[in-house]
Design a protein around this motif. Sequence first.
Motif, PDB file in Angstrom:
ATOM      1  N   ARG A 262     -60.510  76.249  20.093  1.00  0.00           N
ATOM      2  CA  ARG A 262     -60.946  75.150  19.467  1.00  0.00           C
ATOM      3  C   ARG A 262     -61.147  74.898  17.974  1.00  0.00           C
ATOM      4  O   ARG A 262     -60.775  74.053  17.252  1.00  0.00           O
ATOM      5  CB  ARG A 262     -62.475  74.802  20.061  1.00  0.00           C
ATOM      6  N   ILE A 263     -61.470  76.222  17.277  1.00  0.00           N
ATOM      7  CA  ILE A 263     -61.442  76.184  15.846  1.00  0.00           C
ATOM      8  C   ILE A 263     -59.805  75.952  15.501  1.00  0.00           C
ATOM      9  O   ILE A 263     -59.787  75.254  14.605  1.00  0.00           O
ATOM     10  CB  ILE A 263     -61.959  77.726  15.567  1.00  0.00           C
ATOM     11  N   ALA A 264     -58.925  76.598  16.232  1.00  0.00           N
ATOM     12  CA  ALA A 264     -57.584  76.508  15.640  1.00  0.00           C
ATOM     13  C   ALA A 264     -57.151  74.901  15.609  1.00  0.00           C
ATOM     14  O   ALA A 264     -56.564  74.694  14.722  1.00  0.00           O
ATOM     15  CB  ALA A 264     -56.458  77.245  16.554  1.00  0.00           C
ATOM     16  N   LEU A 271     -51.135  77.921  12.051  1.00  0.00           N
ATOM     17  CA  LEU A 271     -50.674  79.344  12.733  1.00  0.00           C
ATOM     18  C   LEU A 271     -51.940  79.876  13.290  1.00  0.00           C
ATOM     19  O   LEU A 271     -52.992  79.793  12.142  1.00  0.00           O
ATOM     20  CB  LEU A 271     -49.874  80.285  11.713  1.00  0.00           C
ATOM     21  N   PHE A 272     -52.074  80.612  14.270  1.00  0.00           N
ATOM     22  CA  PHE A 272     -53.252  81.165  14.928  1.00  0.00           C
ATOM     23  C   PHE A 272     -53.018  82.543  15.072  1.00  0.00           C
ATOM     24  O   PHE A 272     -51.868  82.879  15.929  1.00  0.00           O
ATOM     25  CB  PHE A 272     -53.534  80.326  16.139  1.00  0.00           C
ATOM     26  N   ALA A 337     -45.936  69.083  23.811  1.00  0.00           N
ATOM     27  CA  ALA A 337     -46.278  69.614  22.669  1.00  0.00           C
ATOM     28  C   ALA A 337     -46.417  71.045  22.890  1.00  0.00           C
ATOM     29  O   ALA A 337     -45.865  71.952  21.896  1.00  0.00           O
ATOM     30  CB  ALA A 337     -47.696  69.103  22.454  1.00  0.00           C
ATOM     31  N   GLN A 338     -46.744  71.649  23.963  1.00  0.00           N
ATOM     32  CA  GLN A 338     -46.599  73.002  24.443  1.00  0.00           C
ATOM     33  C   GLN A 338     -45.488  73.660  24.240  1.00  0.00           C
ATOM     34  O   GLN A 338     -45.208  74.621  23.845  1.00  0.00           O
ATOM     35  CB  GLN A 338     -47.308  73.115  25.659  1.00  0.00           C
ATOM     36  N   LYS A 376     -53.736  79.420  23.856  1.00  0.00           N
ATOM     37  CA  LYS A 376     -53.447  78.287  24.747  1.00  0.00           C
ATOM     38  C   LYS A 376     -53.577  76.947  24.056  1.00  0.00           C
ATOM     39  O   LYS A 376     -53.624  75.683  24.624  1.00  0.00           O
ATOM     40  CB  LYS A 376     -54.296  78.149  25.938  1.00  0.00           C
ATOM     41  N   ALA A 377     -54.035  76.863  22.685  1.00  0.00           N
ATOM     42  CA  ALA A 377     -53.892  75.622  21.938  1.00  0.00           C
ATOM     43  C   ALA A 377     -52.656  75.137  22.140  1.00  0.00           C
ATOM     44  O   ALA A 377     -51.513  75.523  21.758  1.00  0.00           O
ATOM     45  CB  ALA A 377     -54.308  76.020  20.549  1.00  0.00           C
TER      46      ALA A 377
END
Length: 431
Positions: A262-264, A271-272, A337-338, A376-377
Motif C-alpha cells: 500500500r505504501i508503494a 520502484l519498490f 497493468a500488472q 503484488k502492487a
Amino acid sequence: MASRANHRVLLRCAVLCAAALLCSDVTAVSAAESPSATPVAASNFPIASAARLAGDSKQTRFVLDLDKTIQFRAFALADPYRAVLDLPQVTFQLPAGAGTGGRGLVKAFRYGLVMPGGSRIVFDLTGPAKIAKSYVLDAANGQPPRLVLELEEVDRTTFVQSLSVESRPELRPAIAAADATDAAVPVAAFKPAASADLRPVVVIDPGHGGIDNGTQAGSESEKSLVLRFGLALRDRLEKSGKYRVVMTRTDDTFIPLGDRVRIARNQSAALFVSIHADALPRREGDAQGATIYTLSDRASDAEAERLAEAENKADAIGGVNLTEEPTDVADILIDLAQRETRAFSNRFARLLMGEMKTTVRMHKRPLKSAGFKVLKAPDVPSVLIELGYVSNKGDLEHLVSENWRSRTVGSMAQAIDTFLAKRLATAGAAN
Ligand SMILES: [Zn+2]
C-alpha cells in the motif's frame, strides 16, 4: 458473567488505549527524528521481566511479570490458530529463548513491537482454543503486577463462533483509522513530503521488523541486518538528489505485508525494492550468494517456492488476521497493468543482476520468481532481494561487513539509476 463484564471494561480501555496510541503514533514518529528524544521515552515503557506457561492441553495459563499494570486487549485468530495480546509499548527483558518452547495449548509465542507505542505477544496454538479469561493483577504478596491469559480447548465450531465482532482485531489502530478516511497511509512519515516534489519515488522495504525477526543466525537477526542495509541504500540514493526515497520502516517496527504494498501504491512509486536475507534449512545444503526475485504465479523452482511461502508467513507471525486482508480485485485493467509492471520488474531484476555480479557474490541461479505477497502492487515495478544466506558462514560475514554493504549498496544504486533514467526518458518521449 463477572469475567464477561471484565472483558467489556477491558475492551473499553482498549478503545481508549487505541485512541491514545493513535495520537502517540504521530508524536513517536517525530520524536524518532530527533535522536535525543527517543531514549528518554524508552525508559518510561513498562518492563516485562518474565513469562511462564502452566497447565495442559485442556487449559493453559500464560503469566507475564511486569513492573506496572497495563491495559491490553486479547483476541484469537484462525488459520493458523493463534491468540494475540495487544499491549502498549513494552520493554521486553525476557530471558533468551523465551517463547521458543510451548506447553499445553501453546506451541510457542513471540513478542515485540508492532508499531511505535504498541507491542504484541502472539501465541501459536496447537488447535482451536478460546480465551477463557484475561486480566491484569496488581502487585500483591511479594509478586509483581502480572498479566494473565487463560486458554481453554474448544472445538473448531465453538472457536469460529467465539470470533465475534467485538473480538475481531482492528489490526493496528492507525491503519484502521487511515483506511476509514480512505487515505490508507499507516503513519504520518509515509505521506508525500510535498506535492511539488516531482522526483520519482523509490520505496525501500527492509523485510520483517518488530515482532517478526525473520531468519536468525546467532545474535544476528534478519530484521536488523536488512534495516541497516535499507538505511544505507536510502542514504546513497538521497545523496544523488534525483529521487524521493520512502522507507516502509526506519526502526524495529512490524509492518504487515499488505501495508508495504500500500505504501508503494499510495506513493505512486517508480520502484519498490524489498530487502531480505535468507536462511536455508540444513538438509537443503549450503547455498550462498545474493538472489533477485520477481513476482510470478508459478515459482521458478522449489527453493523459490519455499522462500515465498516463508516470507508470506510474516503476517501470521505478526498476528495479522489474514482473512481480513482485502481480496484482490479481479479486473482486466489491473491485469493489463500488472503485465506491464511485471515486464518492468523483470527488466530491473536483470539490470540489477548485471550490476551486482561485478561486485557481489551471486547465487548460482541469481534470478528467480515466486508468489511473494510483498511484490503484488499491480502498478509498481517490484523486486525482492535476498542479500545472502545467514545460514552460510561466508555470506553472514559479508552481511555484517560495512565494506561489503557499501559495495553492494553502490551497485544497487547504479542499477536503480540506469533503470529509472531509461524509464523517465521513455515517459518524457511519450508526452
Ligand atoms: Zn525475509
